[in-house]
Scaffold this active site. Sequence first.
Site, PDB file in Angstrom:
ATOM      1  CG  ASP A  63      46.944 -68.410  60.364  1.00 48.71           C
ATOM      2  OD1 ASP A  63      47.234 -69.260  59.778  1.00 48.71           O
ATOM      3  OD2 ASP A  63      47.493 -67.807  61.188  1.00 48.71           O
ATOM      4  CG  HIS A  67      45.145 -75.735  52.843  1.00 45.03           C
ATOM      5  ND1 HIS A  67      45.514 -74.676  53.626  1.00 45.03           N
ATOM      6  CD2 HIS A  67      46.491 -76.124  52.703  1.00 45.03           C
ATOM      7  CE1 HIS A  67      46.515 -74.533  53.989  1.00 45.03           C
ATOM      8  NE2 HIS A  67      47.297 -75.540  53.286  1.00 45.03           N
ATOM      9  CG  LEU A  94      29.385 -60.384  50.158  1.00 43.43           C
ATOM     10  CD1 LEU A  94      29.572 -59.526  51.475  1.00 43.43           C
ATOM     11  CD2 LEU A  94      29.304 -61.978  50.910  1.00 43.43           C
TER      12      LEU A  94
HETATM   13  C1  IPE Z   1      45.982 -70.583  56.323  1.00 48.18           C
HETATM   14  O1  IPE Z   1      46.076 -71.713  57.185  1.00 48.18           O
HETATM   15  C2  IPE Z   1      45.616 -71.057  54.791  1.00 48.18           C
HETATM   16  C3  IPE Z   1      46.757 -70.353  54.012  1.00 48.18           C
HETATM   17  C4  IPE Z   1      47.750 -69.760  54.499  1.00 48.18           C
HETATM   18  C5  IPE Z   1      46.537 -70.710  52.517  1.00 48.18           C
HETATM   19  P1  IPE Z   1      47.618 -72.218  57.308  1.00 48.18           P
HETATM   20  O2  IPE Z   1      48.142 -73.205  56.327  1.00 48.18           O
HETATM   21  O3  IPE Z   1      48.678 -71.034  57.551  1.00 48.18           O
HETATM   22  O4  IPE Z   1      47.494 -72.812  58.774  1.00 48.18           O
HETATM   23  P2  IPE Z   1      48.620 -73.214  59.804  1.00 48.18           P
HETATM   24  O5  IPE Z   1      48.886 -71.725  60.352  1.00 48.18           O
HETATM   25  O6  IPE Z   1      49.849 -73.998  59.455  1.00 48.18           O
HETATM   26  O7  IPE Z   1      47.804 -73.979  61.130  1.00 48.18           O
HETATM   27 MG    MG Z   2      49.401 -69.961  59.213  1.00 49.23          MG
END
Ligand code: IPE
Ligand code: MG
Length: 223
Positions: free
Chosen positions: A2, A19, A113
């Site tokens: 997250d 991402h 793994l």
């Molecule tokens: C996690 O980061 C990645 C996925 C859910 C694919 P987020 O996209 O949830 O990032 P925030 O929570 O908005 O910072």
């Molecule tokens: Mg998130």
Amino acid sequence: MDGNGRWAQSRGLPRIKGHEQGSQAVGECVEGCLESGVEFLTLYAFSSENWKRPAAEIQGLMLLLERFLEQKTRQMIDKGIRLRAIGRLDELPAPCRDRLERSIAATAAGSRLTLTLALSYSGRAEIVDAVRAIVREARATPALTEDQITPELIGAHLYTHDLPDPDLLIRTSGELRLSNFLLWQLSYTEIHVTPKFWPDFTRADLADALADYARRHRRFGGV
Ligand code: IPE
Ligand code: MG
């Protein structure tokens, strides 16, 4: 995993950049697991709830997954990593699912793994799918009686039937919730929360989490 969006936002970048950076952090975490002798790593990559996001972000994430698998499959084979996936994989776009299936097949012999990607995953949906499968079996096998419904039977019908329950859950970006992740399997899992956003998570952070875990006294409800 997250905090990708917030990582990007804090730098004035579009979410997809977060991402992209987050997918780099996966490599770092996997290396850390190999170094530390961790045999099972399960990454929550895309939840059932994530389908609510804007179409462009979803497309970006799916493309990123395809690219990640294209670039990393050779390395996974060489390093003894066996790839798996859990979730409602039939909901993924076809090119993504094809790429995933090819990488899973190509890495099947890996024994150092087991890297499991949770994709279109929700813990409740997983339990629903398990109950449905058990009901189907009960219809086909009238010998299945209610006292045969045990935790072991339910576990054997989960997507994770061939994985041990997690010892440690690492939650990045400081959030204090499970977000529908492995609800059944996390019953006695130790939780480590770090304020770091996922793209900033390094193998040193993994080592900290493992050291934190090593200090816990697990009693599993005993004394
Ligand atoms: C996690 O980061 C990645 C996925 C859910 C694919 P987020 O996209 O949830 O990032 P925030 O929570 O908005 O910072
Ligand atoms: Mg998130």
